[in-house]
Motif scaffolding. Structure first.
Motif, PDB file in Angstrom:
ATOM      1  N   MET A 293      -9.688  -8.884   5.833  1.00  0.00           N
ATOM      2  CA  MET A 293      -8.298  -8.683   6.236  1.00  0.00           C
ATOM      3  C   MET A 293      -8.181  -8.985   7.719  1.00  0.00           C
ATOM      4  O   MET A 293      -9.131  -8.752   8.465  1.00  0.00           O
ATOM      5  CB  MET A 293      -7.969  -7.206   5.970  1.00  0.00           C
ATOM      6  CG  MET A 293      -6.563  -6.820   6.248  1.00  0.00           C
ATOM      7  SD  MET A 293      -6.370  -5.067   5.837  1.00  0.00           S
ATOM      8  CE  MET A 293      -6.141  -4.442   7.458  1.00  0.00           C
ATOM      9  N   LYS A 302      -7.535  -0.872  -0.486  1.00  0.00           N
ATOM     10  CA  LYS A 302      -6.816  -1.907  -1.227  1.00  0.00           C
ATOM     11  C   LYS A 302      -5.935  -1.266  -2.290  1.00  0.00           C
ATOM     12  O   LYS A 302      -6.295  -0.224  -2.844  1.00  0.00           O
ATOM     13  CB  LYS A 302      -7.811  -2.824  -1.939  1.00  0.00           C
ATOM     14  CG  LYS A 302      -8.700  -3.623  -1.018  1.00  0.00           C
ATOM     15  CD  LYS A 302      -9.628  -4.492  -1.858  1.00  0.00           C
ATOM     16  CE  LYS A 302     -10.745  -5.056  -1.007  1.00  0.00           C
ATOM     17  NZ  LYS A 302     -11.738  -5.783  -1.808  1.00  0.00           N
ATOM     18  N   ASN A 307      -4.594  -6.194  -2.373  1.00  0.00           N
ATOM     19  CA  ASN A 307      -3.996  -6.341  -1.039  1.00  0.00           C
ATOM     20  C   ASN A 307      -4.188  -5.056  -0.236  1.00  0.00           C
ATOM     21  O   ASN A 307      -4.446  -4.001  -0.810  1.00  0.00           O
ATOM     22  CB  ASN A 307      -2.503  -6.650  -1.170  1.00  0.00           C
ATOM     23  CG  ASN A 307      -2.269  -7.996  -1.827  1.00  0.00           C
ATOM     24  OD1 ASN A 307      -2.927  -8.979  -1.490  1.00  0.00           O
ATOM     25  ND2 ASN A 307      -1.362  -8.029  -2.795  1.00  0.00           N
TER      26      ASN A 307
END
Ligand SMILES: *Cc1c(COP(=O)(O)O)cnc(C)c1O
Length: 410
Positions: A293, A302, A307
């Motif tokens: 990231m 996450k 994400n």
């Protein structure tokens, strides 16, 4: 405890990170191809300059004359007595100019920009603390300063926005997406890509692509180096434990790096916020997994689609969904113990330190104080040194609104 560390860690700071910016399996520079040359230029410049006598003596002068270093180590006698037999000491980074440790690396980054012949520094900011420290450095060095900030954060952080503007920075509102830190990071990177020949991108913690985790550690190491000398001067001994809060991890690594090779227990404190459910905390090491990231590989929180997860802490400087790669590594090595403190515990420590010592701590730093207070009850007759990373003036309005004047913590 721990004679074994002496052999294991006496060359650690020279060995890590490696040439490519890795601390074991964590770190590196994971960048879009257009930005690779820009970060290589920064790495090369830093590796040259960090050995330059002129750079080092200039940075020393700035620390002494502008920042007011060294900051003191302070013995919390009343707080310690209230807790029992263990003594709590603070490294007073709240007394550093602008009221927190962040200026330590921002002045280093500003001086590097100057040595590289850059005209502008670019960064994003969330709560505005990094933006204010960088705007201060930019004013000092006579550099332009573009700070990208989400519109939502601009509305929430009015005093810091005013500070940046008074200091002469351009605060550039970011109006897409959720209009907070993540979009500000993207916008700052875009801005930087447009003009990296004249500008330098400055990261606010020991995170981001190489060389920032290395460089920011180097600039923050002064905290631990001073604190160790001062503590030995004061007490004739080393502390039994050192403690610091961990957001990205810059104040913590600054303190820890001086003690890695000593027989001292080291604790990093993450924000447990309102509890263990996703979105209620930012305890990246406690709950996270390996991932990439913002240009580096580390441990991160996450969501179900991989994400970065939503994060929260009462201390806005700690709500980051990842952590500096070196902390992921020190966790894996087992040299530093990472644990957590809730909002409630941090707020209690905020009031206790205010009432017993006359020091209003930042809510971030209150996490470290709260953990030391817990440790003090477990470990009798020891000495704990906490990095008090910043002062709490910025947090007073929020605390009063949500917790009153702390009558319940008397
Ligand atoms: C930003 C901030 C932190 C968190 O950042 P680290 O890089 O983890 O140190 C902690 N304390 C204060 C006062 C801050 O402003």
């Amino acid at each position: 405890m721990k004679k074994g560390y002496e052999t294991e860690f006496n060359t650690y700071l020279k060995e890590y990170p490696d040439q490519r910016g890795y601390f074991g399996q964590y770190g590196g520079a994971h960048l879009p191809p257009q930005l690779i040359p820009a970060f290589e230029e920064i790495t090369e410049a830093y590796q040259t300059i960090c050995h330059s006598a002129q750079f080092i003596s200039e940075l020393r002068r700035i620390r002494r004359e502008f920042q007011g270093r060294p900051t003191p180590v302070y013995h919390c006698e009343r707080l310690s007595r209230m807790l029992g037999t263990t003594q709590i000491y603070l490294k007073r980074e709240d007394l550093n100019h602008t009221g927190a440790h962040k200026l330590n690396h921002c002045m280093g980054e500003g001086l590097l920009a100057k040595f590289m012949g850059k005209k502008k520094i670019i960064a994003e900011t969330g709560a505005g603390q990094h933006g204010v420290a960088l705007a201060t450095a930019a004013a000092y060095f006579g550099l332009e300063c573009d700070i990208y900030m989400g519109e939502v954060d601009i509305a929430k952080q009015a005093p810091n926005v005013s500070r940046m503007k008074i200091l002469g920075a351009n605060v550039i509102p970011v109006t897409h997406g959720l209009k907070t830190l993540k979009e500000a990071v993207d916008a700052a990177f875009e801005g930087y890509m447009q003009e990296y020949e004249d500008a330098i991108y400055c990261i606010g913690s020991v995170v981001g692509p190489h060389p920032f985790p290395l460089m920011v550690r180097d600039f923050q190491m002064i905290v631990g180096i001073e604190a160790k000398d001062q503590f030995i001067d004061m007490t004739g001994m080393l502390p039994d434990a050192v403690v610091a809060c961990v957001g990205g991890g810059s104040n913590a690594i600054g303190m820890f790096s001086a003690f890695l090779n000593e027989p001292v227990e080291i604790y990093g404190v993450e924000p447990m916020g309102k509890g263990p459910d996703m979105g209620n905390n930012a305890a990246s090491i406690t709950f996270g997994e390996k991932g990439i990231m913002h240009g580096f590989e580390s441990i991160m929180l996450k969501d179900s689609s991989g994400n970065p997860a939503p994060v929260y802490s009462v201390a806005s400087g700690l709500d980051y969904p990842s952590v500096g790669p070196e902390h992921a590594f020190l966790h894996e090595l087992g040299r530093v113990k990472y644990d957590s403190v809730s909002d409630e515990e941090a707020v209690e420590a905020f009031f206790k330190l205010s009432r017993y010592e006359g020091i209003i701590p930042a809510l971030e730093s209150s996490h470290g104080v709260a953990y030391a207070m817990k440790l003090a009850k477990e470990k009798k007759h020891s000495a704990i040194l906490v990095n008090l990373s910043g002062r709490g003036d910025k947090d007073m309005d929020y605390v009063i609104e949500h917790y009153g004047y702390g009558e319940q913590y008397k």
